[in-house]
Motif scaffolding. Structure first.
Motif, PDB file in Angstrom:
ATOM      1  N   LEU A 101       0.936  -1.324   0.119  1.00 23.81           N
ATOM      2  CA  LEU A 101       0.103   0.014   0.195  1.00 23.81           C
ATOM      3  C   LEU A 101       0.908   1.249   0.195  1.00 23.81           C
ATOM      4  CD1 LEU A 101      -2.712  -1.007   2.498  1.00 23.81           C
ATOM      5  CD2 LEU A 101      -3.055  -1.009   0.042  1.00 23.81           C
ATOM      6  N   ASP A 102       0.543   2.386  -0.652  1.00 30.77           N
ATOM      7  CA  ASP A 102       1.385   3.441  -0.730  1.00 30.77           C
ATOM      8  C   ASP A 102       1.444   4.029   0.760  1.00 30.77           C
ATOM      9  OD1 ASP A 102       1.228   3.299  -3.477  1.00 30.77           O
ATOM     10  OD2 ASP A 102      -0.288   4.600  -3.548  1.00 30.77           O
ATOM     11  N   THR A 105      -1.568   5.650   1.854  1.00 27.50           N
ATOM     12  CA  THR A 105      -2.908   4.671   1.697  1.00 27.50           C
ATOM     13  C   THR A 105      -3.179   4.059   3.152  1.00 27.50           C
ATOM     14  OG1 THR A 105      -2.685   4.261  -0.483  1.00 27.50           O
ATOM     15  CG2 THR A 105      -4.098   2.720   0.579  1.00 27.50           C
ATOM     16  N   TYR A 132     -11.475  -1.282  -2.289  1.00 32.39           N
ATOM     17  CA  TYR A 132     -11.048   0.016  -1.853  1.00 32.39           C
ATOM     18  C   TYR A 132     -12.174   1.363  -1.645  1.00 32.39           C
ATOM     19  CZ  TYR A 132      -6.313  -1.278  -3.119  1.00 32.39           C
ATOM     20  OH  TYR A 132      -5.380  -2.235  -3.551  1.00 32.39           O
ATOM     21  N   HIS A 186       0.274   2.183  -7.835  1.00 30.05           N
ATOM     22  CA  HIS A 186      -0.733   3.331  -7.957  1.00 30.05           C
ATOM     23  C   HIS A 186      -1.893   3.286  -8.779  1.00 30.05           C
ATOM     24  CE1 HIS A 186       2.198   5.388  -5.597  1.00 30.05           C
ATOM     25  NE2 HIS A 186       2.810   6.073  -6.797  1.00 30.05           N
ATOM     26  N   GLN A 187      -2.327   2.028  -8.686  1.00 32.99           N
ATOM     27  CA  GLN A 187      -3.609   1.696  -9.613  1.00 32.99           C
ATOM     28  C   GLN A 187      -4.840   2.510  -9.605  1.00 32.99           C
ATOM     29  OE1 GLN A 187      -4.294  -2.379 -10.917  1.00 32.99           O
ATOM     30  NE2 GLN A 187      -6.204  -1.692 -12.090  1.00 32.99           N
ATOM     31  N   VAL A 188      -5.218   2.675  -8.191  1.00 34.85           N
ATOM     32  CA  VAL A 188      -6.505   3.310  -7.980  1.00 34.85           C
ATOM     33  C   VAL A 188      -6.235   4.938  -8.394  1.00 34.85           C
ATOM     34  CG1 VAL A 188      -8.129   3.587  -6.325  1.00 34.85           C
ATOM     35  CG2 VAL A 188      -7.162   1.531  -6.338  1.00 34.85           C
ATOM     36  N   LYS A 189      -5.136   5.284  -7.859  1.00 36.97           N
ATOM     37  CA  LYS A 189      -4.937   6.583  -8.116  1.00 36.97           C
ATOM     38  C   LYS A 189      -4.801   7.151  -9.543  1.00 36.97           C
ATOM     39  CE  LYS A 189      -2.361   7.380  -3.738  1.00 36.97           C
ATOM     40  NZ  LYS A 189      -1.051   7.177  -3.048  1.00 36.97           N
ATOM     41  N   LEU A 202      -7.273   7.185   0.474  1.00 41.72           N
ATOM     42  CA  LEU A 202      -7.729   5.875   0.076  1.00 41.72           C
ATOM     43  C   LEU A 202      -7.379   4.896   0.994  1.00 41.72           C
ATOM     44  CD1 LEU A 202      -8.134   4.279  -2.497  1.00 41.72           C
ATOM     45  CD2 LEU A 202      -5.522   4.222  -2.970  1.00 41.72           C
TER      46      LEU A 202
HETATM   47  N1  URA Z   1      -3.951   1.678  -5.570  1.00 42.42           N
HETATM   48  C1  URA Z   1      -2.996   2.863  -5.224  1.00 42.42           C
HETATM   49  O1  URA Z   1      -3.316   3.955  -6.111  1.00 42.42           O
HETATM   50  N2  URA Z   1      -2.487   3.075  -4.170  1.00 42.42           N
HETATM   51  C2  URA Z   1      -2.458   1.876  -3.232  1.00 42.42           C
HETATM   52  O2  URA Z   1      -1.738   2.127  -2.245  1.00 42.42           O
HETATM   53  C3  URA Z   1      -3.369   0.764  -3.382  1.00 42.42           C
HETATM   54  C4  URA Z   1      -3.881   0.794  -4.694  1.00 42.42           C
END
Ligand code: URA
Length: 246
Positions: A101-102, A105, A132, A186-189, A202
């Protein structure tokens, strides 16, 4: 279970050897010295050590950490706090975090020394679901649900796999749940960036069948319960039976 029985079953010797260890003051329960062999312990939640070594009940250790924001998913760092700084020293040795996790996050982070299970959960082939919660700057629209579903160009070679976006609040700042089946950097971001939003907060809520225990405070951890381990193992097993060779 009685403490002396527990120590026997976790490999610290016979009943009489274990009693001698207790008498010498070498045993601690949840960090407190304990000399009574009849002391009742919970093999799923109590942390027991003998001579500085963790007395671990199962073959593998499984910990759920509520990772707080501001700590790195790394073993050690010269300047920054890491997730390992939050875990009881006796349990740290062979554990690895299952995915990263970042730093900013928070939420569910599983740590284990069960290599095959970690591999299963992380393998891109297995598409294990991760959920998430995100707060973002920018308005989320119905069209974004479709964009997440169809896959987004986030600057990689391939578009993202279909993901589920559930909008909970929409406005200048919006909130949503996102369900992914992969774990790119950084997939979700980057997915929110692709639809014109910036992630402000997040939190990972779940990974496969394992959900973050909301009774934990950020920075707290606990051992997984037997039924949580069994469910994860069952998922791992069912994948293997389905002929997936990875
Ligand atoms: N996606 C993100 O951008 N950050 C995370 O820590 C996990 C998933």
């Amino acid at each position: 279970m009685r403490l002396d029985k527990y120590l026997c079953e976790t490999g610290f010797g016979t009943r009489s050897q274990v009693k001698a260890l207790l008498k010498k003051g070498l045993v601690s329960v949840n960090g407190e010295p304990e000399k009574r062999p009849e002391r009742k312990v919970d093999e799923h939640s109590d942390i027991i050590s003998c001579g500085g070594k963790a007395a671990v009940y199962s073959e593998f250790i499984y910990l759920m950490l509520y990772k707080p924001a501001g700590v790195l998913t790394a073993r050690s760092d010269r300047r920054e706090w890491t997730v390992f700084d939050l875990i009881l020293a006796e349990l740290r040795r062979d554990l690895s975090p299952v995915g990263r996790l970042d730093k900013d996050t928070e939420g569910l982070l599983l740590l284990t020394d069960d290599g095959p299970l970690a591999h299963h959960l992380l393998s891109p082939r297995h598409h294990v679901e991760k959920v998430y919660f995100a707060q973002v700057r920018g308005e989320l629209r119905e069209a974004d649900i479709l964009s997440f579903q169809e896959g987004l160009d986030i600057g990689d070679e391939r578009k993202t796999l279909p993901a589920k976006l559930e909008i909970q609040k929409s406005g200048a700042e919006s909130e949503a749940l996102v369900t992914l089946h992969e774990g790119r950097y950084h997939q979700v971001k980057r997915m929110f960036q692709a639809v014109g939003c910036e992630v402000l907060y997040l939190k990972r809520l779940s990974m496969g069948s394992l959900a973050l225990d909301e009774s934990l405070a950020p920075g707290e951890w606990r051992r997984l319960r037997e039924e949580e381990i069994a469910l994860l193992k069952k998922e791992e097993g069912s994948r293997d039976e389905s002929g997936d060779t990875n």
